[in-house]
Design an enzyme around this catalytic site. Structure first.
Site, PDB file in Angstrom:
ATOM      1  N   GLY A  49     -10.014   6.395  13.732  1.00  0.00           N
ATOM      2  CA  GLY A  49      -9.500   5.613  12.616  1.00  0.00           C
ATOM      3  C   GLY A  49      -9.994   4.183  12.670  1.00  0.00           C
ATOM      4  N   CYS A  50      -9.172   3.265  12.221  1.00  0.00           N
ATOM      5  CA  CYS A  50      -9.536   1.849  12.147  1.00  0.00           C
ATOM      6  C   CYS A  50     -10.012   1.331  13.492  1.00  0.00           C
ATOM      7  CB  CYS A  50      -8.329   1.048  11.673  1.00  0.00           C
ATOM      8  SG  CYS A  50      -8.592  -0.735  11.715  1.00  0.00           S
TER       9      CYS A  50
END
Length: 219
Positions: A49-50
Protein backbone atom coordinates in the site's frame (compact mmCIF):
# COMPACT_ATOMS: atom_id res chain seq x y z
CA UNK A 1 57.43 25.93 6.60
CA UNK A 2 59.47 24.46 9.46
CA UNK A 3 59.02 20.90 10.63
CA UNK A 4 57.49 22.13 13.88
CA UNK A 5 54.99 24.36 12.06
CA UNK A 6 54.01 21.54 9.73
CA UNK A 7 53.29 19.28 12.70
CA UNK A 8 51.10 21.93 14.29
CA UNK A 9 49.09 22.37 11.06
CA UNK A 10 48.65 18.62 10.64
CA UNK A 11 47.49 18.26 14.23
CA UNK A 12 44.92 21.05 13.75
CA UNK A 13 43.63 19.46 10.54
CA UNK A 14 43.30 16.07 12.25
CA UNK A 15 41.37 17.64 15.08
CA UNK A 16 39.05 19.39 12.64
CA UNK A 17 38.40 16.10 10.79
CA UNK A 18 37.48 14.34 14.02
CA UNK A 19 35.12 17.18 14.96
CA UNK A 20 33.35 16.94 11.59
CA UNK A 21 32.95 13.18 11.91
CA UNK A 22 31.50 13.51 15.38
CA UNK A 23 29.14 16.23 14.17
CA UNK A 24 27.64 14.12 11.37
CA UNK A 25 27.55 10.80 13.18
CA UNK A 26 24.04 11.14 14.72
CA UNK A 27 22.41 11.75 11.32
CA UNK A 28 24.48 9.02 9.72
CA UNK A 29 23.24 6.33 12.07
CA UNK A 30 19.59 7.38 12.15
CA UNK A 31 17.31 4.61 10.92
CA UNK A 32 16.05 5.13 7.41
CA UNK A 33 18.68 7.65 6.31
CA UNK A 34 20.71 6.85 3.22
CA UNK A 35 24.15 5.32 3.79
CA UNK A 36 26.83 4.19 1.40
CA UNK A 37 26.27 0.45 0.81
CA UNK A 38 29.10 -1.86 1.79
CA UNK A 39 30.21 -5.08 0.18
CA UNK A 40 27.85 -7.24 2.23
CA UNK A 41 24.39 -5.72 2.05
CA UNK A 42 21.05 -7.05 0.89
CA UNK A 43 18.26 -5.43 -1.12
CA UNK A 44 14.58 -6.19 -0.58
CA UNK A 45 11.54 -4.60 -2.22
CA UNK A 46 8.05 -4.70 -0.73
CA UNK A 47 4.68 -3.29 -1.74
CA UNK A 48 2.11 -2.95 1.02
CA UNK A 49 0.00 0.00 0.00
CA UNK A 50 1.05 3.58 0.68
CA UNK A 51 4.83 3.71 0.74
CA UNK A 52 4.78 6.41 3.43
CA UNK A 53 3.49 3.76 5.83
CA UNK A 54 5.71 0.96 4.57
CA UNK A 55 8.74 3.19 5.08
CA UNK A 56 7.70 4.07 8.63
CA UNK A 57 7.18 0.36 9.39
CA UNK A 58 10.58 -0.79 8.09
CA UNK A 59 12.74 2.10 9.29
CA UNK A 60 12.35 0.84 12.85
CA UNK A 61 13.70 -2.65 12.11
CA UNK A 62 17.25 -3.18 13.45
CA UNK A 63 19.63 -3.95 10.60
CA UNK A 64 17.80 -1.83 8.02
CA UNK A 65 20.40 0.56 6.63
CA UNK A 66 18.25 2.70 4.35
CA UNK A 67 14.82 2.82 2.75
CA UNK A 68 13.65 4.48 -0.46
CA UNK A 69 10.02 4.87 -1.54
CA UNK A 70 9.41 4.29 -5.21
CA UNK A 71 7.71 2.40 -8.02
CA UNK A 72 8.25 -1.07 -9.53
CA UNK A 73 6.53 -3.53 -11.80
CA UNK A 74 5.19 -1.36 -14.60
CA UNK A 75 5.94 -0.60 -18.21
CA UNK A 76 6.35 3.19 -18.24
CA UNK A 77 10.00 4.25 -17.93
CA UNK A 78 10.78 6.52 -14.97
CA UNK A 79 7.13 7.06 -14.02
CA UNK A 80 5.95 9.97 -11.91
CA UNK A 81 3.61 9.76 -8.94
CA UNK A 82 0.85 11.31 -11.03
CA UNK A 83 1.29 8.65 -13.73
CA UNK A 84 1.40 5.74 -11.30
CA UNK A 85 -1.66 7.06 -9.48
CA UNK A 86 -3.76 6.61 -12.62
CA UNK A 87 -3.31 2.85 -12.23
CA UNK A 88 -2.49 2.56 -15.92
CA UNK A 89 1.31 2.15 -15.81
CA UNK A 90 1.23 -1.22 -14.07
CA UNK A 91 3.52 0.01 -11.30
CA UNK A 92 3.12 -0.62 -7.60
CA UNK A 93 4.05 1.75 -4.79
CA UNK A 94 6.96 -0.02 -3.10
CA UNK A 95 9.70 0.42 -0.57
CA UNK A 96 13.24 -0.62 -1.43
CA UNK A 97 15.12 -1.70 1.67
CA UNK A 98 18.89 -1.94 2.02
CA UNK A 99 19.79 -4.14 4.96
CA UNK A 100 22.71 -5.75 6.75
CA UNK A 101 22.27 -9.55 6.61
CA UNK A 102 24.57 -9.91 9.63
CA UNK A 103 21.94 -8.11 11.73
CA UNK A 104 18.62 -8.95 10.06
CA UNK A 105 17.93 -11.75 7.59
CA UNK A 106 15.64 -11.58 4.60
CA UNK A 107 13.42 -14.10 6.36
CA UNK A 108 13.05 -11.72 9.31
CA UNK A 109 12.17 -8.87 6.95
CA UNK A 110 9.50 -11.12 5.42
CA UNK A 111 8.15 -11.84 8.90
CA UNK A 112 7.84 -8.09 9.44
CA UNK A 113 6.26 -7.63 6.02
CA UNK A 114 3.50 -10.19 6.59
CA UNK A 115 2.58 -8.53 9.87
CA UNK A 116 2.46 -5.00 8.48
CA UNK A 117 0.33 -5.92 5.46
CA UNK A 118 -3.31 -6.79 4.92
CA UNK A 119 -2.39 -10.09 3.32
CA UNK A 120 -6.00 -10.84 2.34
CA UNK A 121 -6.62 -7.70 0.29
CA UNK A 122 -5.39 -7.90 -3.31
CA UNK A 123 -7.37 -4.87 -4.47
CA UNK A 124 -5.30 -2.32 -2.58
CA UNK A 125 -4.37 -1.79 1.04
CA UNK A 126 -6.50 -0.34 3.82
CA UNK A 127 -8.17 2.86 2.56
CA UNK A 128 -6.05 3.04 -0.62
CA UNK A 129 -7.64 1.23 -3.53
CA UNK A 130 -6.35 0.29 -6.94
CA UNK A 131 -3.84 -1.89 -8.73
CA UNK A 132 -0.92 0.39 -7.79
CA UNK A 133 -1.60 -0.20 -4.08
CA UNK A 134 -1.83 -3.99 -4.26
CA UNK A 135 0.48 -6.03 -2.01
CA UNK A 136 3.52 -7.46 -3.80
CA UNK A 137 6.84 -8.97 -2.77
CA UNK A 138 9.43 -8.34 -5.48
CA UNK A 139 12.16 -10.99 -5.22
CA UNK A 140 15.70 -10.01 -6.20
CA UNK A 141 17.12 -13.54 -6.10
CA UNK A 142 15.85 -17.12 -6.41
CA UNK A 143 16.48 -17.50 -2.68
CA UNK A 144 14.26 -14.53 -1.88
CA UNK A 145 11.49 -15.92 -4.08
CA UNK A 146 11.73 -19.34 -2.45
CA UNK A 147 11.52 -17.83 1.06
CA UNK A 148 8.58 -15.62 0.09
CA UNK A 149 6.67 -18.48 -1.52
CA UNK A 150 7.35 -20.75 1.45
CA UNK A 151 6.11 -18.07 3.85
CA UNK A 152 2.96 -17.52 1.84
CA UNK A 153 2.32 -21.26 1.74
CA UNK A 154 2.74 -21.54 5.51
CA UNK A 155 0.22 -18.76 6.05
CA UNK A 156 -2.28 -20.41 3.70
CA UNK A 157 -1.85 -23.77 5.42
CA UNK A 158 -1.89 -22.38 8.96
CA UNK A 159 -5.66 -22.08 9.08
CA UNK A 160 -5.37 -18.56 10.48
CA UNK A 161 -7.36 -17.01 7.65
CA UNK A 162 -10.54 -18.10 5.93
CA UNK A 163 -9.38 -16.70 2.57
CA UNK A 164 -6.15 -17.31 0.61
CA UNK A 165 -3.25 -14.90 1.00
CA UNK A 166 -3.56 -12.32 -1.80
CA UNK A 167 0.05 -11.11 -1.83
CA UNK A 168 1.73 -11.52 -5.23
CA UNK A 169 5.34 -12.70 -5.49
CA UNK A 170 7.10 -11.38 -8.59
CA UNK A 171 10.65 -11.02 -9.82
CA UNK A 172 12.14 -7.60 -9.13
CA UNK A 173 12.34 -5.25 -12.10
CA UNK A 174 13.41 -1.66 -12.71
CA UNK A 175 13.01 0.53 -9.63
CA UNK A 176 12.19 4.24 -9.90
CA UNK A 177 12.62 6.31 -6.72
CA UNK A 178 9.60 8.43 -5.86
CA UNK A 179 9.76 12.21 -5.78
CA UNK A 180 11.75 13.80 -2.95
CA UNK A 181 8.69 14.95 -1.03
CA UNK A 182 7.60 11.32 -0.59
CA UNK A 183 10.85 10.28 1.09
CA UNK A 184 10.68 10.15 4.90
CA UNK A 185 7.20 11.62 4.69
CA UNK A 186 6.28 10.30 8.12
CA UNK A 187 9.07 12.50 9.52
CA UNK A 188 8.82 15.60 7.36
CA UNK A 189 5.00 15.77 7.60
CA UNK A 190 4.52 13.98 10.91
CA UNK A 191 1.15 15.47 11.89
CA UNK A 192 -0.47 14.93 8.52
CA UNK A 193 0.98 11.44 8.33
CA UNK A 194 -0.46 10.43 11.71
CA UNK A 195 -3.90 11.71 10.73
CA UNK A 196 -3.71 9.83 7.42
CA UNK A 197 -2.56 6.56 8.97
CA UNK A 198 -5.18 6.64 11.69
CA UNK A 199 -7.94 7.61 9.25
CA UNK A 200 -6.91 4.77 6.96
CA UNK A 201 -7.34 2.31 9.88
CA UNK A 202 -4.07 0.64 8.98
CA UNK A 203 -3.06 -0.30 12.50
CA UNK A 204 -6.59 -1.18 13.50
CA UNK A 205 -6.86 -3.61 10.59
CA UNK A 206 -3.47 -5.13 11.35
CA UNK A 207 -4.54 -5.81 14.91
CA UNK A 208 -7.68 -7.50 13.58
CA UNK A 209 -5.52 -9.78 11.43
CA UNK A 210 -2.57 -10.42 13.71
CA UNK A 211 -3.56 -9.51 17.25
CA UNK A 212 -0.53 -8.96 19.47
CA UNK A 213 1.77 -10.23 16.71
CA UNK A 214 0.99 -7.24 14.45
CA UNK A 215 4.10 -5.36 13.31
CA UNK A 216 6.41 -7.34 15.58
CA UNK A 217 9.74 -8.27 13.92
CA UNK A 218 11.66 -11.31 15.12
CA UNK A 219 15.29 -11.15 16.25
Amino acid sequence: MSTTSRRVVLALLAGLAISVLLAVRPADVEAGEAKAPGANVGIATFGSGCFWCTEADFDKVPGVLSTVSGYMGGTTKNPTYREVSTGRTGHVEVLQVTFDPAIVSYGQLLHHYWRTTDVLDGGGQFCDRGNHYRPVIFAHTPEQRALAEAGKKRLDESGRFERPVAVEILDASSFTPAEDYHQNYYKTNADGYRVYRYGCRRDQRLRELWGDAAATPTN
